[in-house]
Design a protein around this motif. Sequence first.
Motif, PDB file in Angstrom:
ATOM      1  N   LEU A  68      69.313 -86.904  39.635  1.00  0.00           N
ATOM      2  CA  LEU A  68      68.307 -87.751  39.922  1.00  0.00           C
ATOM      3  C   LEU A  68      67.896 -88.543  38.907  1.00  0.00           C
ATOM      4  CD1 LEU A  68      65.518 -86.403  38.282  1.00  0.00           C
ATOM      5  CD2 LEU A  68      66.446 -84.326  39.553  1.00  0.00           C
ATOM      6  N   LYS A  69      67.496 -89.888  39.226  1.00  0.00           N
ATOM      7  CA  LYS A  69      67.431 -90.969  38.152  1.00  0.00           C
ATOM      8  C   LYS A  69      65.798 -91.340  37.956  1.00  0.00           C
ATOM      9  CE  LYS A  69      70.897 -91.854  40.355  1.00  0.00           C
ATOM     10  NZ  LYS A  69      71.680 -90.952  41.361  1.00  0.00           N
ATOM     11  N   LEU A  70      65.272 -91.272  36.792  1.00  0.00           N
ATOM     12  CA  LEU A  70      63.855 -91.581  36.666  1.00  0.00           C
ATOM     13  C   LEU A  70      63.802 -92.597  35.587  1.00  0.00           C
ATOM     14  CD1 LEU A  70      60.821 -91.441  36.901  1.00  0.00           C
ATOM     15  CD2 LEU A  70      60.715 -89.816  35.098  1.00  0.00           C
ATOM     16  N   LEU A  71      63.464 -93.767  35.912  1.00  0.00           N
ATOM     17  CA  LEU A  71      63.537 -94.947  34.784  1.00  0.00           C
ATOM     18  C   LEU A  71      61.908 -95.355  34.772  1.00  0.00           C
ATOM     19  CD1 LEU A  71      65.124 -96.730  32.690  1.00  0.00           C
ATOM     20  CD2 LEU A  71      65.697 -98.310  34.862  1.00  0.00           C
ATOM     21  N   VAL A  72      61.369 -95.182  33.462  1.00  0.00           N
ATOM     22  CA  VAL A  72      60.098 -95.403  33.138  1.00  0.00           C
ATOM     23  C   VAL A  72      60.149 -96.555  32.159  1.00  0.00           C
ATOM     24  CG1 VAL A  72      57.814 -94.759  32.470  1.00  0.00           C
ATOM     25  CG2 VAL A  72      59.376 -92.966  33.624  1.00  0.00           C
ATOM     26  N   GLU A  73      59.107 -97.628  32.452  1.00  0.00           N
ATOM     27  CA  GLU A  73      59.221 -98.849  31.752  1.00  0.00           C
ATOM     28  C   GLU A  73      59.045 -98.294  30.280  1.00  0.00           C
ATOM     29  OE1 GLU A  73      57.233-103.107  31.565  1.00  0.00           O
ATOM     30  OE2 GLU A  73      55.693-101.428  31.929  1.00  0.00           O
ATOM     31  N   ASN A  99      69.517 -80.037  44.980  1.00  0.00           N
ATOM     32  CA  ASN A  99      69.127 -80.780  46.017  1.00  0.00           C
ATOM     33  C   ASN A  99      69.947 -81.020  47.184  1.00  0.00           C
ATOM     34  OD1 ASN A  99      66.470 -81.623  45.293  1.00  0.00           O
ATOM     35  ND2 ASN A  99      67.106 -83.545  44.745  1.00  0.00           N
ATOM     36  N   THR A 100      71.216 -80.893  46.822  1.00  0.00           N
ATOM     37  CA  THR A 100      72.546 -81.090  47.863  1.00  0.00           C
ATOM     38  C   THR A 100      72.404 -79.920  48.650  1.00  0.00           C
ATOM     39  OG1 THR A 100      74.474 -81.941  48.006  1.00  0.00           O
ATOM     40  CG2 THR A 100      74.406 -79.924  46.598  1.00  0.00           C
ATOM     41  N   ASP A 101      71.803 -78.749  48.412  1.00  0.00           N
ATOM     42  CA  ASP A 101      71.895 -77.505  49.377  1.00  0.00           C
ATOM     43  C   ASP A 101      70.919 -77.778  50.541  1.00  0.00           C
ATOM     44  OD1 ASP A 101      73.239 -76.086  47.447  1.00  0.00           O
ATOM     45  OD2 ASP A 101      71.911 -75.321  46.454  1.00  0.00           O
ATOM     46  N   SER A 102      70.165 -78.702  50.891  1.00  0.00           N
ATOM     47  CA  SER A 102      69.445 -79.014  51.990  1.00  0.00           C
ATOM     48  C   SER A 102      69.035 -80.195  52.350  1.00  0.00           C
ATOM     49  CB  SER A 102      68.294 -77.856  52.179  1.00  0.00           C
ATOM     50  OG  SER A 102      67.435 -78.380  52.952  1.00  0.00           O
ATOM     51  N   ASN A 103      69.261 -80.680  53.572  1.00  0.00           N
ATOM     52  CA  ASN A 103      68.734 -82.188  53.909  1.00  0.00           C
ATOM     53  C   ASN A 103      67.003 -82.459  53.511  1.00  0.00           C
ATOM     54  OD1 ASN A 103      71.120 -83.024  54.484  1.00  0.00           O
ATOM     55  ND2 ASN A 103      70.667 -82.717  56.491  1.00  0.00           N
ATOM     56  N   GLU A 104      66.282 -81.398  53.542  1.00  0.00           N
ATOM     57  CA  GLU A 104      65.009 -81.374  53.073  1.00  0.00           C
ATOM     58  C   GLU A 104      64.521 -81.450  51.747  1.00  0.00           C
ATOM     59  OE1 GLU A 104      65.578 -78.407  55.740  1.00  0.00           O
ATOM     60  OE2 GLU A 104      65.871 -80.483  56.661  1.00  0.00           O
ATOM     61  N   ASN A 105      65.663 -81.287  50.833  1.00  0.00           N
ATOM     62  CA  ASN A 105      65.116 -80.937  49.400  1.00  0.00           C
ATOM     63  C   ASN A 105      64.784 -82.375  48.784  1.00  0.00           C
ATOM     64  OD1 ASN A 105      65.561 -78.372  49.539  1.00  0.00           O
ATOM     65  ND2 ASN A 105      67.348 -78.430  48.473  1.00  0.00           N
ATOM     66  N   LYS A 106      65.280 -83.463  49.149  1.00  0.00           N
ATOM     67  CA  LYS A 106      64.955 -84.734  48.639  1.00  0.00           C
ATOM     68  C   LYS A 106      63.555 -84.685  48.635  1.00  0.00           C
ATOM     69  CE  LYS A 106      68.916 -87.793  48.749  1.00  0.00           C
ATOM     70  NZ  LYS A 106      69.534 -88.981  49.053  1.00  0.00           N
ATOM     71  N   VAL A 107      62.787 -84.621  49.761  1.00  0.00           N
ATOM     72  CA  VAL A 107      61.380 -84.712  50.041  1.00  0.00           C
ATOM     73  C   VAL A 107      60.646 -83.530  49.321  1.00  0.00           C
ATOM     74  CG1 VAL A 107      59.465 -84.985  51.418  1.00  0.00           C
ATOM     75  CG2 VAL A 107      62.061 -86.314  52.041  1.00  0.00           C
ATOM     76  N   LYS A 108      61.015 -82.108  49.827  1.00  0.00           N
ATOM     77  CA  LYS A 108      60.255 -81.077  49.533  1.00  0.00           C
ATOM     78  C   LYS A 108      60.215 -80.798  48.266  1.00  0.00           C
ATOM     79  CE  LYS A 108      62.205 -77.046  49.788  1.00  0.00           C
ATOM     80  NZ  LYS A 108      63.131 -75.998  50.068  1.00  0.00           N
ATOM     81  N   ASN A 109      61.404 -81.158  47.194  1.00  0.00           N
ATOM     82  CA  ASN A 109      61.707 -80.853  45.858  1.00  0.00           C
ATOM     83  C   ASN A 109      61.341 -82.270  44.914  1.00  0.00           C
ATOM     84  OD1 ASN A 109      62.590 -78.272  46.342  1.00  0.00           O
ATOM     85  ND2 ASN A 109      64.666 -78.901  46.083  1.00  0.00           N
ATOM     86  N   ALA A 110      60.563 -83.264  45.660  1.00  0.00           N
ATOM     87  CA  ALA A 110      60.474 -84.304  44.968  1.00  0.00           C
ATOM     88  C   ALA A 110      59.472 -84.394  43.771  1.00  0.00           C
ATOM     89  CB  ALA A 110      59.950 -85.589  45.668  1.00  0.00           C
ATOM     90  N   LEU A 111      58.415 -83.560  43.898  1.00  0.00           N
ATOM     91  CA  LEU A 111      57.266 -83.508  42.782  1.00  0.00           C
ATOM     92  C   LEU A 111      57.997 -82.597  41.779  1.00  0.00           C
ATOM     93  CD1 LEU A 111      54.684 -84.279  41.671  1.00  0.00           C
ATOM     94  CD2 LEU A 111      53.606 -82.000  42.551  1.00  0.00           C
ATOM     95  N   THR A 112      58.697 -81.551  42.036  1.00  0.00           N
ATOM     96  CA  THR A 112      59.298 -80.544  41.411  1.00  0.00           C
ATOM     97  C   THR A 112      60.305 -81.189  40.207  1.00  0.00           C
ATOM     98  OG1 THR A 112      59.200 -79.089  43.005  1.00  0.00           O
ATOM     99  CG2 THR A 112      60.795 -78.498  41.109  1.00  0.00           C
ATOM    100  N   THR A 113      61.005 -81.993  41.083  1.00  0.00           N
ATOM    101  CA  THR A 113      62.198 -82.802  40.151  1.00  0.00           C
ATOM    102  C   THR A 113      61.665 -83.916  39.257  1.00  0.00           C
ATOM    103  OG1 THR A 113      62.659 -83.903  41.961  1.00  0.00           O
ATOM    104  CG2 THR A 113      64.210 -82.021  41.581  1.00  0.00           C
ATOM    105  N   LEU A 114      60.669 -84.529  39.682  1.00  0.00           N
ATOM    106  CA  LEU A 114      59.942 -85.612  39.093  1.00  0.00           C
ATOM    107  C   LEU A 114      59.379 -85.086  38.027  1.00  0.00           C
ATOM    108  CD1 LEU A 114      58.848 -88.637  38.701  1.00  0.00           C
ATOM    109  CD2 LEU A 114      56.957 -87.828  39.968  1.00  0.00           C
ATOM    110  N   LEU A 115      58.567 -84.018  37.900  1.00  0.00           N
ATOM    111  CA  LEU A 115      58.113 -83.564  36.587  1.00  0.00           C
ATOM    112  C   LEU A 115      59.183 -82.949  35.752  1.00  0.00           C
ATOM    113  CD1 LEU A 115      55.082 -81.277  38.137  1.00  0.00           C
ATOM    114  CD2 LEU A 115      54.994 -83.466  37.091  1.00  0.00           C
TER     115      LEU A 115
END
Length: 312
Positions: free
Chosen positions: A22-27, A73-89
């Motif tokens: 995952l890539k997060l780029l904050v200004e 994330n790669t373990d399930s197609n839903e993870n990109k959406v389902k885990n989005a807040l988890t991985t963002l934090l």
Amino acid sequence: MTNVHGLQKIFPAGFDNGYGNLKLLVEGFDVVRIPSYISTADMEDVPGRVEFEGKAYTVGESAFRAGTHFERNTDSNENKVKNALTTLLGALAHLPHRKAWHLKMVVSLHDVGLAEEIKQVLNGEYQPILAGKPSEVKVEVLKVIPEGMGALFGQPLPKKLTVLDFGNGTTLFSRYNQGKREVHTPYPTGVEVLIDDIAQKMKHLNGGKVADPAKIRYCLEMGHTRYSRDIDIKEIYIACLKDWYEKYLKKAVNLALDAKHSGDELWAIGGGCLLPGFTKLLEKNGFKVLDNPVEANAVGLLEMAKTIASKN
């Protein structure tokens, strides 16, 4: 960093919640690029450690280093959406601590049909503890765009362009005419397939056991083939790379070469570009491998977020 953003509250950001990284780029901050791994093992307040809504977990490199079971994330197609807040934090827990973050984000997703769902998962106000320190996080998703399109934002584009994005879970084939996208075909075979193949074929070097995909991925991302102090997987890697290319990538590459024949420029992005020896193969076939192919998408997402935020 000279700019301490002392009083700044609102930060434009780009978020690419990939299957592999995952890539997060904050200004104003360095890019956070970490493996999309989530571990619930007990850990110190390391970067990526989050306590939130009664749960504690770690995202990224430390999840892998803990050595116990982690979810990917790669373990399930839903993870990109389902885990989005988890991985963002988890990604925010890698940045210097702030009491408050208000992120105005552009997010990229392989399937824009899921845009509303990912907005629902991400939008809101949260009070997590990030790497041991409390923080107030407000997330506002400005826009969700198809994966890979961020890499083109703000770049002078040729009239006709074909882009191959070599990701961990998918290989994306896209064609653009005068900057408008005409074709977008995801092939569900990314670098992960190559890594799993290597893991199986290494058994004889690894005491008869299937090798650890995370360790294989780590050494390849470092640009070498040393799986451990004693094991070099160079020969297996070269054989598996050929096989992967022939079986899975050739179709997309041939489509791109046909497009080149009808006047398209060919660009390549994504982490797969950095596989040892692969860049040369792509360049030999007439591809331009973008500088910084892994982070190119996130850089564009941030630029887009800045543009939208300044208009509002």
